[in-house]
Motif scaffolding. Structure first.
Motif, short mmCIF file in Angstrom:
data_model
loop_
_atom_site.label_atom_id
_atom_site.label_comp_id
_atom_site.label_asym_id
_atom_site.label_seq_id
_atom_site.Cartn_x
_atom_site.Cartn_y
_atom_site.Cartn_z
N VAL A 182 0.85 -1.19 0.00
CA VAL A 182 0.00 0.00 0.00
C VAL A 182 0.88 1.24 0.00
O VAL A 182 1.76 1.38 0.86
CB VAL A 182 -0.92 0.01 1.25
N PRO A 183 0.69 2.16 -0.94
CA PRO A 183 1.47 3.40 -0.91
C PRO A 183 0.98 4.33 0.19
O PRO A 183 -0.22 4.61 0.30
CB PRO A 183 1.22 4.00 -2.30
N VAL A 184 1.89 4.77 1.04
CA VAL A 184 1.58 5.71 2.12
C VAL A 184 2.62 6.81 2.06
O VAL A 184 3.77 6.62 2.49
CB VAL A 184 1.59 5.02 3.50
N GLY A 185 2.23 7.97 1.55
CA GLY A 185 3.19 9.04 1.35
C GLY A 185 4.24 8.60 0.34
O GLY A 185 3.93 8.15 -0.75
N GLY A 186 5.50 8.68 0.73
CA GLY A 186 6.57 8.22 -0.14
C GLY A 186 6.98 6.78 0.13
O GLY A 186 7.95 6.30 -0.45
N TRP A 187 6.24 6.07 0.99
CA TRP A 187 6.56 4.70 1.35
C TRP A 187 5.58 3.74 0.67
O TRP A 187 4.46 4.11 0.34
CB TRP A 187 6.48 4.51 2.86
N ARG A 188 6.02 2.51 0.50
CA ARG A 188 5.14 1.44 0.03
C ARG A 188 5.15 0.35 1.11
O ARG A 188 5.92 -0.61 1.04
CB ARG A 188 5.62 0.89 -1.32
N ARG A 227 5.26 -4.71 7.30
CA ARG A 227 6.62 -4.60 6.76
C ARG A 227 6.76 -3.23 6.12
O ARG A 227 5.93 -2.82 5.32
CB ARG A 227 6.91 -5.69 5.74
N VAL A 228 7.84 -2.52 6.50
CA VAL A 228 8.12 -1.19 5.96
C VAL A 228 9.47 -1.25 5.26
O VAL A 228 10.50 -1.43 5.91
CB VAL A 228 8.14 -0.13 7.08
N PRO A 229 9.51 -1.12 3.93
CA PRO A 229 10.79 -1.17 3.23
C PRO A 229 11.63 0.06 3.51
O PRO A 229 11.12 1.18 3.56
CB PRO A 229 10.38 -1.24 1.76
N THR A 230 12.92 -0.15 3.70
CA THR A 230 13.86 0.96 3.87
C THR A 230 14.71 1.17 2.63
O THR A 230 15.40 2.17 2.52
CB THR A 230 14.77 0.70 5.08
N SER A 231 14.67 0.19 1.71
CA SER A 231 15.33 0.30 0.41
C SER A 231 14.70 -0.73 -0.51
O SER A 231 13.72 -1.40 -0.14
CB SER A 231 16.84 0.07 0.53
N ASP A 232 15.24 -0.90 -1.71
CA ASP A 232 14.67 -1.88 -2.64
C ASP A 232 14.78 -3.31 -2.13
O ASP A 232 13.97 -4.17 -2.50
CB ASP A 232 15.38 -1.77 -4.00
N HIS A 233 15.77 -3.60 -1.30
CA HIS A 233 16.00 -4.97 -0.85
C HIS A 233 15.89 -5.15 0.67
O HIS A 233 15.96 -6.27 1.15
CB HIS A 233 17.38 -5.46 -1.30
#
Length: 256
Positions: A182-188, A227-233
């Motif tokens: 889910v996109p939340v602001g600049g985060w997915r 889960r909150v991604p901090t980078s692509d991986h």
């Protein structure tokens, strides 16, 4: 006879999202449990009955007595996806677990100074992949265990002493989970949740005499995670379950 049954479910530490064929995930995380329910089922009889570590009940009692456990562990988990939708996982680590047992006239708490090994094995099959309109849905099955040394007893009446016990917890788990990016602001961000059934068995061994007491318990519990991604991986995750005690965990996951 005295039969304790513990329920100490492993956290999932992964979402339902499908990875690429041949991909890997590595997660380093902490998991804990607070006020975990344990059952002590008593059979009828006469005189007094004692567990291997001298917890004494009246044998004439019947029914179930409540006990509680608390535990914590650190683990490293690897997940491999050999083909589309199907994943294998394995985790290993170390942890502590203590038990509060209601005896005939007091409550006895058993704990250990040293950590014991913990592990898990599992498989997951993605039934429906994540799309722009539907969440990912997966089923998972797993087996986990822990071997905890207990060397001290402290009772509510002020007495204490050394013991030489080992508590073995084994768990068989089935679950259905769903997740959605889910996109939340600049985060997915990726929330996930579902329901899991697990059968957890406990075996309490007195290492001095070699005697055992044990049993099992079935539990159906909901699971919620994020889960909150901090980078692509890379990504941070947190997870909780709240039936039969509060189970929680969180850590860092890497996807390759």
């Amino acid at each position: 006879m005295l039969f304790p049954a513990a329920a100490f479910a492993q956290i999932l530490a992964q979402t339902a999202r499908q990875g690429a064929r041949g991909s890997w995930q590595i997660a380093a995380y902490y998991q804990g449990v607070s006020d975990q329910d344990l059952n002590f089922n008593l059979g009828g009889g006469s005189g007094s009955c004692s567990s291997p570590n001298n917890v004494t009940f009246a044998c004439g009692q019947t029914g179930t007595l409540s006990a509680h456990g608390n535990g914590q562990a650190g683990l490293i988990k690897a997940v491999y996806q050999p083909w589309d939708g199907f994943q294998y996982s394995a985790a290993i680590g170390a942890g502590y677990y203590d038990v509060k047992v209601p005896a005939a006239s007091t409550t006895q708490s058993y704990s250990g100074d040293g950590a014991g090994p913990v592990f898990s094995l599992g498989v997951q099959d993605v039934i429906f992949p994540d799309t722009i309109v539907t969440p990912a849905v997966a089923v998972e099955a797993g087996f986990a265990g822990g071997l905890y040394p207990l060397n001290r007893m402290d009772a509510s009446d002020g007495s204490s002493g050394a013991v030489n016990d080992t508590l073995t917890l084994l768990e068989y788990q089935l679950g259905v989970i769903a997740s959605r990016v889910v996109p939340v602001g600049g985060w997915r961000v990726e929330p996930y949740g579902g329901i899991k059934w697990y059968r957890a068995s406990a075996d309490l061994k007195d290492s001095t005499t070699g005697s055992h007491s044990g049993g099992f318990r079935d539990t159906l519990a909901p699971v919620l995670g994020l889960r909150v991604p901090t980078s692509d991986h890379e990504g941070l995750f947190a997870e909780a379950s709240y039936i039969g005690g509060f189970q929680y965990g969180g850590g860092l996951s890497l996807r390759f």
